[in-house]
Scaffold this motif. Structure first.
Motif, mmCIF file in Angstrom:
data_model
loop_
_atom_site.group_PDB
_atom_site.id
_atom_site.type_symbol
_atom_site.label_atom_id
_atom_site.label_comp_id
_atom_site.label_asym_id
_atom_site.label_seq_id
_atom_site.Cartn_x
_atom_site.Cartn_y
_atom_site.Cartn_z
ATOM 1 N N LYS A 278 -4.765 -7.942 -1.987
ATOM 2 C CA LYS A 278 -3.536 -8.385 -1.305
ATOM 3 C C LYS A 278 -3.220 -9.837 -1.635
ATOM 4 O O LYS A 278 -2.060 -10.202 -1.834
ATOM 5 C CB LYS A 278 -3.678 -8.211 0.212
ATOM 6 N N GLU B 57 -1.754 -9.974 -5.080
ATOM 7 C CA GLU B 57 -0.354 -9.552 -5.065
ATOM 8 C C GLU B 57 0.545 -10.661 -4.540
ATOM 9 O O GLU B 57 1.579 -10.976 -5.115
ATOM 10 C CB GLU B 57 -0.169 -8.292 -4.212
ATOM 11 N N SER B 58 0.122 -11.290 -3.431
ATOM 12 C CA SER B 58 0.989 -12.307 -2.828
ATOM 13 C C SER B 58 1.113 -13.536 -3.723
ATOM 14 O O SER B 58 2.099 -14.256 -3.676
ATOM 15 C CB SER B 58 0.482 -12.688 -1.437
ATOM 16 N N SER C 39 -1.498 0.223 0.311
ATOM 17 C CA SER C 39 -1.445 -1.086 0.960
ATOM 18 C C SER C 39 -0.664 -2.112 0.158
ATOM 19 O O SER C 39 -0.250 -3.134 0.686
ATOM 20 C CB SER C 39 -2.868 -1.629 1.155
ATOM 21 N N LEU C 40 -0.518 -1.854 -1.153
ATOM 22 C CA LEU C 40 0.146 -2.819 -2.026
ATOM 23 C C LEU C 40 1.440 -2.223 -2.578
ATOM 24 O O LEU C 40 1.571 -0.992 -2.641
ATOM 25 C CB LEU C 40 -0.775 -3.197 -3.200
#
Lengths: 198, 253
Positions: free
Chosen positions: B160, B163-164, B195-196
């Protein structure tokens, strides 16, 4: 055959040079107005961000030059989006050859990832750019912004919604996908472009 | 939806030569990564990954030459990874013609590298590769240095964060499944994918064609990467794609 590839601040310009090389053509990569104007074919490729690339085109007077071209011109990916009227990316006014807006994808469900990335199909093919290209042939896309279906659409893809995989108006041709990275189908499309006459 | 699930052969390159065995015995230079890449491209592989496993500086230069030749000769997208520690390394690979780069340990050591790549070249070029291992309590932890050094990063947290920071894709290798040839880590892949919002590439565990089908259906993977099953000719890409199509999966044939 003189082919000019427009040099500007977008990435991935040299992929198209390599792809042309595989077809036996050595293009000139240039931002020189005289060379571009004199070329038989002009390619406006790249990956990049709309507002920054438009700013660069304006600073280097490439915006007016591109709009004034009369030979076949092929915009690829960001090159296609910059040929449109306006992009939601950076709220940018673009070149306006195609009087259509460029919008951002919004995913309605989690199965749709953004960017739209990978191999996807071409449907409703029209015109010389897609001569002998089969319906539902796969090409390589990578984009987060799109042009909706419009009067200029000559190929479609459906991802979240049907959109223009390619558009054409007069001597201006443009693809949202990357023919230079699309294997043998992409090579066919590039070959077709280089046989177009105005 | 017609977006194809991608099949990605991974080629390990050392001192400019591929290191794993190959079924393409008819190639003049079976060890030449460019020849092998072209062959896979002709067989309708969707992308290629070239991993530089060279240690020496001279070998690194050789790899850059390999990347240049691949860019000139192969007409599908390709990723390079291995030994990319700084933005300069990434820039060198992209200038040599790579479409994407894969970063692994360097991103965990200095996560800002992801931001830098995304800001300078766009998220689409940045694959964050994660090696992770499930421990007995069920938790997944990320590892560095080719799986030799455990970190305190949990898999989902790190994915996560990547990704961010601007990762364009996640390449997840399960150390529990890698080399075992009994299928991909589909439960964890499915959790990552849900989740992504960026694509997930499954890696580690491919043994038979059904494993690929399972990772697309059960694991919700967007792409599957494998090495030995392709290199040793255990699975041919045209056969695999035909099989996947019969199973109702969108593939490029």
């Amino acid at each position: 055959m003189n082919v000019a590839v427009i040099k500007y601040n977008a990435g991935n310009i040299y992929s198209v040079v390599h792809a042309l090389g595989r077809l036996g053509i050595q293009p000139v990569v240039t931002d020189n107005a005289d060379i571009i104007r004199a070329a038989d074919y002009v390619i406006f490729p790249g990956q990049g961000e709309a507002s920054k690339t438009m700013e660069y085109l304006h600073l280097h007077a490439l915006d007016k030059l591109i709009c004034s071209l009369t030979q076949p011109v092929l915009g690829i990916c960001i090159g296609m989006q910059l040929l449109c009227a306006h992009s939601e990316e950076g709220d940018t006014d673009c070149l306006g050859i195609f009087d259509v807006p460029v919008k951002k994808f919004h995913a309605p469900a989690h199965e749709f990832k953004i960017p739209h990335m990978g191999w996807d199909t071409l449907t409703k093919l029209k015109g010389g750019l897609f001569q002998d290209v089969k319906e539902a042939a796969f090409v390589y896309f990578i984009h987060s912004y799109y042009v909706a279906q419009c009067a200029n659409t000559v190929a479609e893809n459906d991802y979240i919604l049907p959109f223009s995989a390619a558009i054409q108006k007069d001597n201006f041709y443009a693809t949202q996908f990357h023919p230079e990275k699309s294997g043998s189908v992409g090579e066919k499309i590039l070959r077709n472009f280089l046989q177009l006459s105005t | 939806m017609s977006l194809a699930k991608r099949i990605i052969p991974c080629l390990d390159v050392k001192d400019g030569q591929t290191v794993k065995g190959t079924n393409f015995v008819n190639l003049r230079q079976a060890g030449d990564p460019v020849e092998l890449g072209k062959k896979y491209s002709e067989e309708n592989a969707d992308e290629l990954v070239f991993l530089d496993i060279t240690a020496s500086f001279e070998g690194r230069k050789t790899f850059t030459d390999v990347v240049r030749r691949v860019a000139a000769e192969v007409s599908i997208p390709f990723t390079v990874g291995g030994g990319l520690n700084e933005l300069n390394d990434v820039e060198r690979m992209l200038h040599a013609g790579a479409d994407k780069v894969s970063i692994n340990s360097a991103a965990i050591r200095r996560p800002e590298l992801i931001d830098e790549i995304a800001q300078n070249f766009g998220s689409q070029v940045c694959i964050v590769a994660i090696d992770a291992k499930q421990e007995e309590n069920g938790e997944w932890f990320c590892y560095l240095n080719g799986g030799r050094l455990r970190t305190e990063y949990k898999l989902l947290d790190w994915a996560k964060e990547a990704e961010s920071r601007g990762a364009g894709e996640i390449l997840f290798t399960s150390m529990n499944h890698d080399g075992v040839k009994k299928g991909f880590a589909n439960k964890q892949l499915s959790e990552l994918s849900s989740s992504l919002s960026i694509p997930i590439i499954a890696s580690g565990g491919a043994g038979c064609m059904q494993d690929f089908c399972d990772t697309f259906k059960k694991g919700k993977s967007d792409a599957a990467l494998a090495a030995s099953v392709f290199h040793y000719g255990e699975i041919s890409i045209p056969d695999l794609k035909k099989y996947l199509k019969e199973q109702g999966i969108s593939v490029r044939i």
